[in-house]
Design an enzyme around this catalytic site. Structure first.
Site, PDB file in Angstrom:
ATOM      1  N   ASP A  32       0.927  -1.150  -0.116  1.00 43.08           N
ATOM      2  CA  ASP A  32      -0.050  -0.025   0.040  1.00 43.08           C
ATOM      3  C   ASP A  32       0.906   1.253  -0.055  1.00 43.08           C
ATOM      4  OD1 ASP A  32      -1.936  -2.299   1.093  1.00 43.08           O
ATOM      5  OD2 ASP A  32      -3.190  -0.377   0.454  1.00 43.08           O
TER       6      ASP A  32
HETATM    7  O1  MRU Z   1      -7.505  -3.424   3.084  1.00 44.40           O
HETATM    8  P1  MRU Z   1      -7.143  -3.844   1.472  1.00 44.40           P
HETATM    9  O2  MRU Z   1      -8.038  -5.185   1.344  1.00 44.40           O
HETATM   10  O3  MRU Z   1      -7.606  -2.725   0.583  1.00 44.40           O
HETATM   11  O4  MRU Z   1      -5.613  -4.135   1.347  1.00 44.40           O
HETATM   12  C1  MRU Z   1      -5.171  -4.736   0.316  1.00 44.40           C
HETATM   13  C2  MRU Z   1      -3.802  -5.023   0.400  1.00 44.40           C
HETATM   14  O5  MRU Z   1      -2.908  -4.825   1.485  1.00 44.40           O
HETATM   15  C3  MRU Z   1      -3.087  -5.233  -0.867  1.00 44.40           C
HETATM   16  O6  MRU Z   1      -1.855  -6.072  -0.756  1.00 44.40           O
HETATM   17  C4  MRU Z   1      -2.434  -3.780  -1.193  1.00 44.40           C
HETATM   18  O7  MRU Z   1      -3.446  -2.785  -1.497  1.00 44.40           O
HETATM   19  C5  MRU Z   1      -1.938  -4.063  -2.809  1.00 44.40           C
HETATM   20  S1  MRU Z   1      -3.391  -4.296  -3.941  1.00 44.40           S
HETATM   21  C6  MRU Z   1      -2.444  -4.468  -5.568  1.00 44.40           C
END
Ligand code: MRU
Length: 353
Positions: free
Chosen positions: A246
């Site tokens: 993220d």
């Molecule tokens: O809480 P989320 O489902 O939005 O978290 C998603 C993740 O942590 C993913 O690994 C990250 O956003 C990369 S998605 C290509």
């Protein structure tokens, strides 16, 4: 095979696959305004860092496309205000913040040119819509770089066993995925024996979404609980871990779904290479380390309830951080659309590299 698509954009209309209903129900919902976009992101009907950014920005297009503005100043003001609002829906992923900053800079620049309000609007809309194609192209490149790296570093293993966490696939992006893109590319190269996906409590992105994508694409896959990773590494000769991100700090520290850090610790102990796969823009050059990353905390009900049914003892207190930080020293490589970087290489790069 039907196309797995989290985001549908056609002739000014935005629809998203409601990820709260997966894997049992496939239902697209209409995003008709910035408020709809904000709500869908906040309550995780759409999630995953790239998808959050794309849906947020497209919701702005939906709202401004037919609205009339007195002048360019009014349009600039509206765009700025709405983007700043959208960014607050989920604070950890850098993608939407970066997209918003770039769009505000572009809008400000265009507002100073000799253009009409409608020309100015058109340029912003074109830029936002191009995010869909760019994301897909980046993901294909990430997939190829990541698969090449893992195949190159495992010349003696004809078939590879990979662990992934959370959901980083078509459902988290405009298509193909980042870490799941690497897995798709390994599969397409006939080098994948098995991918193990973690359940990813509390929201179950692994069990609900990644498992759905893997089954959909006929990729050989096995679901495990989050607490089975150590045993799996001990018993199954795992070739590599590949997860998404993220936000990556300049020193390589990486924020990703809660649970990523413990998998990285286990990978180090078991000498399994641990990779992050993410677009280059996920690297936030404005922060020096993971200590500067704000970690979103989500409602306690995500731990205490599943599909509205209480599973935890009444009265228990819960802690629910949505992400954790994996220190750079545990990361073997950061796979981007440009190349695979060692975390230590990032400090010498710049955002526009
Ligand atoms: O809480 P989320 O489902 O939005 O978290 C998603 C993740 O942590 C993913 O690994 C990250 O956003 C990369 S998605 C290509």
């Amino acid at each position: 095979m039907s196309l797995l698509q989290a985001i549908k954009w056609s002739e000014g209309r935005l629809q998203i696959l409601d990820q709260l209903l997966l894997p049992h129900v496939t239902k697209y919902i209409e995003i008709g305004s910035v408020q709809d976009g904000y709500d869908a992101i906040k309550n995780m009907q759409v999630r995953g860092a790239p998808a959050i950014a794309i849906v947020g920005c497209l919701s702005l297009v939906v709202e401004i496309q037919h609205k009339s503005y007195a002048d360019k100043k009014a349009l600039l003001h509206d765009i700025k205000e709405k983007l700043e609002y959208l960014v607050t829906a989920r604070p950890t992923a850098v993608n939407i913040k970066l997209a918003a900053d770039e769009l505000i800079t572009l809008t400000t620049k265009v507002s100073n040119l000799e253009t009409s309000v409608s020309d100015m609007k058109e340029r912003i809309i074109t830029r936002i819509v191009s995010m869909l194609e760019k994301d897909l192209a980046d993901n294909m490149a990430i997939g190829n770089h990541g698969a090449s790296e893992i195949m190159r570093t495992h010349p003696k293993e004809s078939q590879l066993r990979i662990i992934t966490h959370c959901n980083t696939g078509s459902l988290a992006t405009s298509g193909y995925g980042t870490a799941l893109g690497v897995i798709r590319s390994l599969h397409n190269s006939n080098r994948l024996e098995q991918v193990y996906c973690t359940e990813t409590r509390p929201y179950n992105q692994g069990a609900r979404l990644t498992a759905y994508e893997l089954v959909h694409d006929n990729i050989p896959s096995t679901l495990i609980c989050d607490d089975m990773v150590a045993s799996l590494m001990k018993q199954k000769n795992i070739s590599a871990v590949v997860v998404g991100a993220d936000r990556v700090a300049r020193n390589g520290d990486t924020a990703n779904k809660i649970g990523t850090y413990q998998i990285a610790v286990l990978a180090k102990y078991h000498k399994v290479p641990f990779y992050i796969a993410a677009p280059f823009t996920t690297i936030d050059f404005s922060i020096t380390s993971g200590d500067d990353i704000k970690i979103e905390e989500r409602p306690q009900s995500e731990l205490t309830h599943i599909n509205g049914i209480r599973i935890a003892a009444d009265g228990i207190n819960c802690w629910n951080p949505a992400f954790d930080i994996t220190p750079a020293e545990l990361i073997t490589g950061i796979i981007t659309e440009k190349k695979v970087y060692k975390p230590s290489e990032l400090t010498n790069l710049r955002a526009k590299e």
